[in-house]
Design a protein around this motif. Sequence first.
Motif, PDB file in Angstrom:
ATOM      1  N   MET A 143       0.536  -1.239  -0.033  1.00  0.00           N
ATOM      2  CA  MET A 143       0.321   0.328  -0.073  1.00  0.00           C
ATOM      3  C   MET A 143       0.953   1.723   0.477  1.00  0.00           C
ATOM      4  N   THR A 144       0.730   2.204  -0.807  1.00  0.00           N
ATOM      5  CA  THR A 144       1.003   3.401  -0.750  1.00  0.00           C
ATOM      6  C   THR A 144      -0.039   4.413  -1.124  1.00  0.00           C
ATOM      7  N   LEU A 145       0.249   5.555  -0.665  1.00  0.00           N
ATOM      8  CA  LEU A 145      -0.924   6.961  -0.996  1.00  0.00           C
ATOM      9  C   LEU A 145       0.310   7.995  -2.595  1.00  0.00           C
ATOM     10  N   ASN A 146      -1.295   8.017  -3.092  1.00  0.00           N
ATOM     11  CA  ASN A 146      -0.863   8.177  -4.450  1.00  0.00           C
ATOM     12  C   ASN A 146       0.200  10.135  -4.816  1.00  0.00           C
ATOM     13  N   ASP A 147       0.050  10.321  -5.316  1.00  0.00           N
ATOM     14  CA  ASP A 147       0.246  11.948  -5.422  1.00  0.00           C
ATOM     15  C   ASP A 147      -1.242  13.272  -4.644  1.00  0.00           C
ATOM     16  N   LYS A 148      -2.522  12.358  -4.567  1.00  0.00           N
ATOM     17  CA  LYS A 148      -3.462  13.371  -3.978  1.00  0.00           C
ATOM     18  C   LYS A 148      -4.027  12.664  -2.873  1.00  0.00           C
ATOM     19  N   GLY A 149      -3.174  11.917  -2.028  1.00  0.00           N
ATOM     20  CA  GLY A 149      -3.432  11.156  -1.011  1.00  0.00           C
ATOM     21  C   GLY A 149      -4.078  10.176  -0.437  1.00  0.00           C
ATOM     22  N   GLU A 150      -4.355   9.396  -1.775  1.00  0.00           N
ATOM     23  CA  GLU A 150      -4.873   8.496  -1.684  1.00  0.00           C
ATOM     24  C   GLU A 150      -4.443   7.163  -1.271  1.00  0.00           C
ATOM     25  N   LEU A 151      -5.290   6.416  -0.546  1.00  0.00           N
ATOM     26  CA  LEU A 151      -4.458   4.746  -0.798  1.00  0.00           C
ATOM     27  C   LEU A 151      -4.801   4.295  -1.931  1.00  0.00           C
ATOM     28  N   ALA A 152      -3.484   3.616  -2.123  1.00  0.00           N
ATOM     29  CA  ALA A 152      -3.167   2.572  -3.563  1.00  0.00           C
ATOM     30  C   ALA A 152      -2.435   1.490  -3.376  1.00  0.00           C
ATOM     31  N   ILE A 153      -2.676   1.028  -4.220  1.00  0.00           N
ATOM     32  CA  ILE A 153      -1.990  -0.323  -4.328  1.00  0.00           C
ATOM     33  C   ILE A 153      -0.652  -0.463  -4.877  1.00  0.00           C
ATOM     34  N   ILE A 154       0.214  -0.837  -4.868  1.00  0.00           N
ATOM     35  CA  ILE A 154       1.275  -0.764  -5.974  1.00  0.00           C
ATOM     36  C   ILE A 154       1.975  -1.877  -5.830  1.00  0.00           C
ATOM     37  N   THR A 155       2.068  -2.383  -7.578  1.00  0.00           N
ATOM     38  CA  THR A 155       2.126  -3.781  -7.480  1.00  0.00           C
ATOM     39  C   THR A 155       3.536  -3.696  -8.681  1.00  0.00           C
ATOM     40  N   ALA A 156       4.349  -4.990  -8.665  1.00  0.00           N
ATOM     41  CA  ALA A 156       5.668  -5.371  -9.562  1.00  0.00           C
ATOM     42  C   ALA A 156       5.401  -6.481  -9.906  1.00  0.00           C
ATOM     43  N   TRP A 157       5.857  -7.295 -10.537  1.00  0.00           N
ATOM     44  CA  TRP A 157       5.557  -8.309 -11.290  1.00  0.00           C
ATOM     45  C   TRP A 157       7.200  -9.170 -12.134  1.00  0.00           C
ATOM     46  N   CYS A 158       6.973  -9.871 -12.752  1.00  0.00           N
ATOM     47  CA  CYS A 158       8.121 -10.143 -13.724  1.00  0.00           C
ATOM     48  C   CYS A 158       7.354 -11.225 -14.869  1.00  0.00           C
ATOM     49  N   GLY A 159       7.878 -11.382 -15.940  1.00  0.00           N
ATOM     50  CA  GLY A 159       6.517 -11.565 -17.021  1.00  0.00           C
ATOM     51  C   GLY A 159       5.183 -11.681 -17.261  1.00  0.00           C
ATOM     52  N   ASP A 160       3.926 -11.573 -16.901  1.00  0.00           N
ATOM     53  CA  ASP A 160       2.658 -11.467 -17.630  1.00  0.00           C
ATOM     54  C   ASP A 160       2.584 -10.327 -16.127  1.00  0.00           C
ATOM     55  N   PRO A 161       2.189  -9.371 -16.923  1.00  0.00           N
ATOM     56  CA  PRO A 161       1.599  -8.146 -15.561  1.00  0.00           C
ATOM     57  C   PRO A 161       0.417  -8.764 -14.823  1.00  0.00           C
ATOM     58  N   PRO A 162      -0.020  -8.404 -13.688  1.00  0.00           N
ATOM     59  CA  PRO A 162      -1.792  -9.082 -13.200  1.00  0.00           C
ATOM     60  C   PRO A 162      -2.291  -8.383 -14.145  1.00  0.00           C
ATOM     61  N   ASP A 163      -3.805  -9.528 -13.794  1.00  0.00           N
ATOM     62  CA  ASP A 163      -4.544  -9.013 -14.469  1.00  0.00           C
ATOM     63  C   ASP A 163      -5.839  -8.042 -13.260  1.00  0.00           C
ATOM     64  N   GLY A 164      -5.770  -7.619 -12.346  1.00  0.00           N
ATOM     65  CA  GLY A 164      -6.849  -7.740 -11.723  1.00  0.00           C
ATOM     66  C   GLY A 164      -6.133  -6.993  -9.879  1.00  0.00           C
ATOM     67  N   VAL A 165      -6.667  -6.973  -9.292  1.00  0.00           N
ATOM     68  CA  VAL A 165      -6.446  -6.939  -7.954  1.00  0.00           C
ATOM     69  C   VAL A 165      -8.328  -7.287  -6.929  1.00  0.00           C
ATOM     70  N   ALA A 166      -7.936  -7.654  -5.950  1.00  0.00           N
ATOM     71  CA  ALA A 166      -9.076  -7.922  -5.379  1.00  0.00           C
ATOM     72  C   ALA A 166      -8.962  -7.736  -3.824  1.00  0.00           C
ATOM     73  N   VAL A 167      -9.697  -6.968  -3.344  1.00  0.00           N
ATOM     74  CA  VAL A 167     -10.047  -6.483  -2.324  1.00  0.00           C
ATOM     75  C   VAL A 167     -11.035  -7.388  -1.156  1.00  0.00           C
ATOM     76  N   TYR A 168     -10.226  -7.778   0.106  1.00  0.00           N
ATOM     77  CA  TYR A 168     -10.839  -8.963   0.871  1.00  0.00           C
ATOM     78  C   TYR A 168     -11.285  -7.720   2.476  1.00  0.00           C
ATOM     79  N   ARG A 169     -12.361  -8.074   2.716  1.00  0.00           N
ATOM     80  CA  ARG A 169     -12.755  -7.981   4.320  1.00  0.00           C
ATOM     81  C   ARG A 169     -12.319  -8.205   4.998  1.00  0.00           C
ATOM     82  N   HIS A 170     -11.723  -8.385   5.976  1.00  0.00           N
ATOM     83  CA  HIS A 170     -11.132  -9.519   6.867  1.00  0.00           C
ATOM     84  C   HIS A 170     -12.469  -9.870   7.961  1.00  0.00           C
TER      85      HIS A 170
END
Length: 137
Positions: free
Chosen positions: A1-28
């Motif tokens: 997690m990070t904050l973008n330039d607007k101060g919003e919560l944002a996911i940051i992801t890195a990869w090798c090979g094929d990029p991710p095709d999505g993001v999943a968010v879960y509640r605990h």
Amino acid sequence: MTLNDKGELAIITAWCGDPPDGVAVYRHGDKLIDQAVIRAPAALAVAPVTVSLENLPDEWSLVEGDLDFRKDQVYKVTAYSSKARVSQGGTNFTLESKEKIPSGQIMIQHHGNDDLRFGTDVFLSTTDFTEIAKHYC
């Protein structure tokens, strides 16, 4: 997690090979409960990529669920690849995480020998985050 330039919560992801095709968010809760599924654009460019969870960029689309986060609720966010049938480890966060994440830093969790359910928050620079991600390739 990070904050973008607007101060919003944002996911940051890195990869090798094929990029991710999505993001999943879960509640605990007693278990992880689906909160939202976000589809990535067809052609992600260079890693890492940062995506606001408070104001999705136009090229990203909410497939199911919602991004209406509640105060004091713990969430987990993870990027995934349906081709590789894998997801990245993910990061746990709350709305209050905005106050904890230093500007320009990325929050991950370390799950070492502690008894903490959600791990220990660790803050990294983008350079360090990208270097650590290479070890998972």
